[in-house]
Motif scaffolding. Structure first.
Motif, PDB file in Angstrom:
ATOM      1  N   ALA A  24      94.967 -15.405 -29.837  1.00 14.13           N
ATOM      2  CA  ALA A  24      93.715 -14.897 -30.417  1.00 14.13           C
ATOM      3  C   ALA A  24      92.532 -15.011 -29.470  1.00 14.13           C
ATOM      4  CB  ALA A  24      93.414 -15.654 -31.714  1.00 14.13           C
TER       5      ALA A  24
ATOM      6  N   ARG B 142      84.867 -16.259 -30.215  1.00 11.45           N
ATOM      7  CA  ARG B 142      85.392 -15.952 -31.555  1.00 11.45           C
ATOM      8  C   ARG B 142      84.550 -16.703 -32.593  1.00 11.45           C
ATOM      9  NH1 ARG B 142      90.087 -13.395 -32.815  1.00 11.45           N
ATOM     10  NH2 ARG B 142      91.088 -13.841 -34.830  1.00 11.45           N
TER      11      ARG B 142
ATOM     12  N   SER C  62      93.035 -18.289 -39.832  1.00  9.26           N
ATOM     13  CA  SER C  62      93.094 -17.869 -38.434  1.00  9.26           C
ATOM     14  C   SER C  62      92.810 -19.038 -37.492  1.00  9.26           C
ATOM     15  CB  SER C  62      92.100 -16.729 -38.174  1.00  9.26           C
ATOM     16  OG  SER C  62      90.770 -17.154 -38.355  1.00  9.26           O
TER      17      SER C  62
END
Length: 463
Positions: free
Chosen positions: A200, A207, A269
């Motif tokens: 990711a 992020r 996540s």
């Protein structure tokens, strides 16, 4: 007046704001002393930088070393808490290719580079020297400084620049510090190590994950700062934090870590990212996350960076605001000392205050996802064609704001942010922003921003 205790300008603090203003002023021929309470390098949060830092790095002469030393940052990815939706805003959609690739840095190393650059330019830098008092009168300024042995000396100067960061030395002494309404936040963070960067994070984008519900008003940052290290922090409303830790204090001696992990694991996540890493270091807790000084400058002093104002750093604006404000104020100080005029200093703070106002309004939008959810991939419509084109201009501006374009055009961006509540008002601002050059490409989601893993992580140098 003892010559060895006099300098034209004294700078308090050796972080990005202090080193920037000191370097720019010494280049103008002034004698500059800088006092820093810590011994560098020292750890610090705030590792993700904005593309609009680029011209400042070029001006200071540090750009080449940053390119060799640090991870590149192509964009900002916003993620819903459940991980089911996300949007990656790529800076190369709106600004020149080279400048679009910003940096993630280790702040101990980054701040050291800037401070060493100040020394190389002729600034007299005193580390492990704490400023304990400043005094300003018509005859000049004095600064009382204690070294690491607690021995004190009094230095004389024409002008004081307070770049003491969140110590807010002069604002506290002058009683001009006040909180920013509804922006009181607490951050808990630490570095994590991994054998390989989690999938990711391999795009290099910072992020940002929403933390919803329970009055959190929060978010999680994930910043890949090397091929084997990630900075991860949780920011929440201070009242929520106090409530969340109340029971944990009774249950565990390591309650801060328990709180931190609970918040991270509330996002699926983030839990997936955590599974590939382990904590490496001690937790850092920072409170008092939003404040401002009601008086940022006078005839013989100026506040720059976090000593003047600090707001919730959702958009990684802290270092850029510090260095940009320092650059603007330096030009004003030159005019003030040489010509006894304040027009440039006044203009600098007008620009700075507009910049803060833009970021503040953008932050308020972030905390109201019902108005604008930065992670919503449907912002551009299900079909990123004709429906998207109707919003192309407005989201070009969102990209520009996330890249750091909020100073000189602050008076334009403020009404633009209001206009997001009413799309029909957008046309009014198109010509003002000069954005035609920014809308030649689609600004929709792009998972890797067109960059390879090797380009982002600079594998030849970042091992």
């Amino acid at each position: 007046m003892s010559n060895d205790l006099y300098s034209d300008i004294i700078v308090i603090g050796g972080g990005p704001a202090g080193s920037t203003v000191a370097t720019k002023l010494v280049r103008q021929g002034f004698s500059v002393r800088l006092f820093e309470k810590e011994k560098f390098p020292r750890p610090h949060v705030g590792e993700s930088l904005l593309p609009f830092c680029y011209p400042i790095f070029e001006d200071l002469g540090v750009l080449d070393i940053l390119k060799k030393k640090f991870v590149r940052k192509p964009g900002a990815c916003f993620v819903n808490q459940d991980g089911q939706d996300e949007m990656n805003y790529c800076f190369n959609k709106v600004i020149d290719e080279e400048m679009s690739l910003s940096f993630h840095v280790r702040r101990d190393e980054f701040d050291q580079i800037l401070l060493d650059n100040s020394k190389a330019n002729g600034v007299d830098v005193y580390e492990e020297h704490r400023v304990v008092k400043t005094k300003i009168d018509e005859g000049g300024c004095t600064v009382s400084v204690a070294d690491k042995s607690a021995s004190q000396a009094i230095y004389n100067t024409k002008f004081i620049v307070d770049a003491s960061g969140r110590d807010c030395l002069m604002a506290k002494a002058n009683k001009t510090l006040e909180p920013i309404e509804d922006m009181d936040r607490v951050a808990v963070s630490v570095h994590w190590k991994c054998k390989e960067i989690p999938i990711a994070l391999r795009s290099g984008s910072v992020r940002i994950t929403y933390l919803d519900g329970d009055n959190r008003k929060g978010w999680i940052w994930c910043i890949p700062i090397s091929p084997s290290r990630v900075s991860m922090g949780v920011v929440v409303d201070s009242q929520y934090y106090k409530s969340a830790i109340k029971d944990l204090r009774k249950q565990s001696s390591d309650w801060q870590k328990a709180y931190y992990l609970n918040e991270l694991q509330s996002s699926l996540s983030i839990s997936n990212i955590m599974a590939e890493m382990e904590i490496d270091g001690d937790l850092v807790v920072n409170g008092n996350y939003s404040y401002k000084s009601t008086q940022k400058y006078g005839d013989q002093f100026a506040l720059v960076g976090d000593s003047a104002q600090f707001i919730d750093p959702i958009f990684a604006s802290g270092v850029y605001i510090a260095m940009k404000s320092a650059s603007l104020v330096a030009d004003g100080i030159v005019e003030k000392i040489n010509d006894n005029q304040s027009s440039k200093l006044e203009k600098a703070y007008e620009i700075i205050n507009n910049g803060y106002a833009v970021v503040h309004n953008l932050i308020k939008l972030y905390y109201n996802p019902s108005i604008l959810n930065f992670a919503d991939s449907n912002l551009f419509g299900q079909n990123k064609g004709s429906q998207f084109s109707e919003h192309n201009h407005s989201f070009a501006l969102i990209h520009l704001l996330l890249a750091g374009d909020f100073f000189e055009k602050g008076d334009v961006y403020l009404p633009f942010l209001e206009s997001l509540k009413n799309e029909s008002q957008l046309n009014r601002w198109k010509n003002l922003i000069g954005w035609d050059k920014h809308v030649s490409k689609d600004h929709h989601d792009d998972q890797d921003c067109g960059k390879t893993f090797e380009q982002i992580f600079n594998l030849a140098n970042l091992q």
